[in-house]
Write a protein that holds these residues in place. Sequence first.
Motif, PDB file in Angstrom:
ATOM      1  N   MET A  42       0.821  -1.196   0.000  1.00  0.00           N
ATOM      2  CA  MET A  42       0.000   0.000   0.000  1.00  0.00           C
ATOM      3  C   MET A  42       0.865   1.261   0.000  1.00  0.00           C
ATOM      4  O   MET A  42       1.974   1.265   0.542  1.00  0.00           O
ATOM      5  N   THR A  43       0.365   2.328  -0.590  1.00  0.00           N
ATOM      6  CA  THR A  43       1.020   3.619  -0.439  1.00  0.00           C
ATOM      7  C   THR A  43       0.653   4.176   0.939  1.00  0.00           C
ATOM      8  O   THR A  43      -0.207   3.626   1.643  1.00  0.00           O
ATOM      9  N   THR A  79      -6.971  -3.998  -4.492  1.00  0.00           N
ATOM     10  CA  THR A  79      -8.073  -4.182  -3.554  1.00  0.00           C
ATOM     11  C   THR A  79      -7.714  -5.188  -2.465  1.00  0.00           C
ATOM     12  O   THR A  79      -8.066  -5.009  -1.293  1.00  0.00           O
ATOM     13  N   GLY A  80      -7.019  -6.256  -2.855  1.00  0.00           N
ATOM     14  CA  GLY A  80      -6.624  -7.271  -1.880  1.00  0.00           C
ATOM     15  C   GLY A  80      -5.749  -6.705  -0.786  1.00  0.00           C
ATOM     16  O   GLY A  80      -5.946  -6.994   0.406  1.00  0.00           O
ATOM     17  N   THR A  90      -5.266  -4.614   4.749  1.00  0.00           N
ATOM     18  CA  THR A  90      -4.971  -3.502   5.656  1.00  0.00           C
ATOM     19  C   THR A  90      -6.139  -3.250   6.601  1.00  0.00           C
ATOM     20  O   THR A  90      -5.962  -3.101   7.809  1.00  0.00           O
ATOM     21  N   VAL A  91      -7.349  -3.222   6.032  1.00  0.00           N
ATOM     22  CA  VAL A  91      -8.547  -3.063   6.865  1.00  0.00           C
ATOM     23  C   VAL A  91      -8.660  -4.217   7.853  1.00  0.00           C
ATOM     24  O   VAL A  91      -8.940  -4.022   9.047  1.00  0.00           O
ATOM     25  N   PRO A  96      -8.797 -13.672  -5.965  1.00  0.00           N
ATOM     26  CA  PRO A  96      -7.729 -13.258  -5.053  1.00  0.00           C
ATOM     27  C   PRO A  96      -7.723 -11.770  -4.731  1.00  0.00           C
ATOM     28  O   PRO A  96      -7.189 -11.359  -3.701  1.00  0.00           O
ATOM     29  N   GLN A  97      -8.331 -10.970  -5.598  1.00  0.00           N
ATOM     30  CA  GLN A  97      -8.339  -9.525  -5.349  1.00  0.00           C
ATOM     31  C   GLN A  97      -9.198  -9.145  -4.142  1.00  0.00           C
ATOM     32  O   GLN A  97      -9.168  -7.996  -3.691  1.00  0.00           O
ATOM     33  N   LEU A  98      -9.945 -10.099  -3.588  1.00  0.00           N
ATOM     34  CA  LEU A  98     -10.713  -9.833  -2.369  1.00  0.00           C
ATOM     35  C   LEU A  98      -9.824  -9.710  -1.137  1.00  0.00           C
ATOM     36  O   LEU A  98     -10.260  -9.195  -0.111  1.00  0.00           O
ATOM     37  N   GLY A  99      -8.608 -10.204  -1.233  1.00  0.00           N
ATOM     38  CA  GLY A  99      -7.736 -10.166  -0.062  1.00  0.00           C
ATOM     39  C   GLY A  99      -8.230 -11.145   0.978  1.00  0.00           C
ATOM     40  O   GLY A  99      -8.375 -12.334   0.715  1.00  0.00           O
TER      41      GLY A  99
END
Length: 464
Positions: free
Chosen positions: A65-66, A209-210, A215-216, A431-434
């Motif tokens: 993440m940035t 997004t993942g 992070t969330v 996989p983009q769901l994280g």
Amino acid sequence: MTAAEPSTDGSYRDRIAAIEPGGNEFIAEADRHGKPSQLFWTWTSPNLEFATIFLGVLAVSVYGMTFWQTLAGMAVGTGLGALAHYFLSKRGPRHGVPQMVLGRLAFGFRGNAVPSLLMTVTAGIGWFATNSVSGAFALSTLVGVAPVLALVFVVVVQTALAVFGHNLVQAFERWAFPVLAVIFAVTSVVILSKADFGAPAVAGGVGGTGGFLLTVGTAFGYVAGWAPYAADYTRYLPKSDATARTGFFAAAGLFVSCLVLQVVGAASVTIGPAVSDNPTAAFTAELAPLLANLTLLAIAIGAIAANAINIYSGAMAFVTIGVKLPHHVARAAATVFFGVVGFLIAWWALADAAASYEAFLLIIAYWIGPWLGVVFADQYLRGDQPVAHFLYDRTYSNWPGLLSFLIGLVVSVALFCNQTNFVGYVARAVPQLGDITFFVGFLIAGGCYLVLCRSKLATERVAA
């Protein structure tokens, strides 16, 4: 309160240099003391430590993440966790019992042993070990001793605090607050002044997004990890303090301390390397020598502040399982036991703190998500119904509550878990769901409880 409930005898009150005489009994009015505003430092001090900082470090250095993406993700996850803490903390003064005793409403006396055992392991062993590692690294760097020797010192101090119990733990959080707040405020200003807020995402991270959902998830897992403790530290407040002020100060202490240090951790990665064999040394490398040493001292004190709460509430959850020993004996014995086991696990985790921490944060969220779903659904269905007569009744059962929890846990993990050793079926396909296991678990468990338990609780309300 009914006559069947065990109650304190009014001898403890606000005494600090005294071992808490009880276990998980109802707190009698004669023992009630304090005010809601004290909850701000009760929940600020244990989060002014390196474990909080490392959340931001993970988001940037591992999740890709940035800085600004990290700030947004951390704000969402931390805010959701603090919101849960708000509602649970409010209930402490009204009911006068620990959080996991209140859990008997949703799970029944015997069924509640499952989340109580999970809480015991998570708090008394898992979190205890995790924070002991960061405290040991900081103390080792500060005084130049082997990490294992620093670990022994940290474990002994925090275990002793927890053995004395509620009032000394609360007092230590109050004493630690100004020291930790001043040191970390100065450190934060220095780190943020050197940070490159526009730095690109680190190559090789999860990203997208993942990465954002991870992070969330880790922020939520960290903050919501305190939720099963919430009423433990509000149950001694006068019954008249069962108000929004109690929930506000508890939630505000969590949200402010966590978000600020998470952001500082993220900013530190834009300055220099963040993950090494000694993460605390890497974090303080860009600070002037005096400030670096003060920060290391604050990290060690913060770890002790966090673990005094962890081991105390872990022991409280152990007592709530239903062990048939005098409550004060069971609590003290559990405290010492967790200190020993937590030390051994922390010793093992010294070798790879980063990987151990990331996995631990997500695993916490896996069970706390469905637990919160069941607890909040139960609270919604009961409303203002009198519940005191259920809390210590060994015959009271609510098996649909435990079933709802298990359904939420198993289904969410099987479908959405995204760990190194296991990837759920949906997470594998998308996989983009994280990793959104915690949210799914919350919704499924809460929904199941509303369906399965509505008629049971309606019958209980009529009978009351």
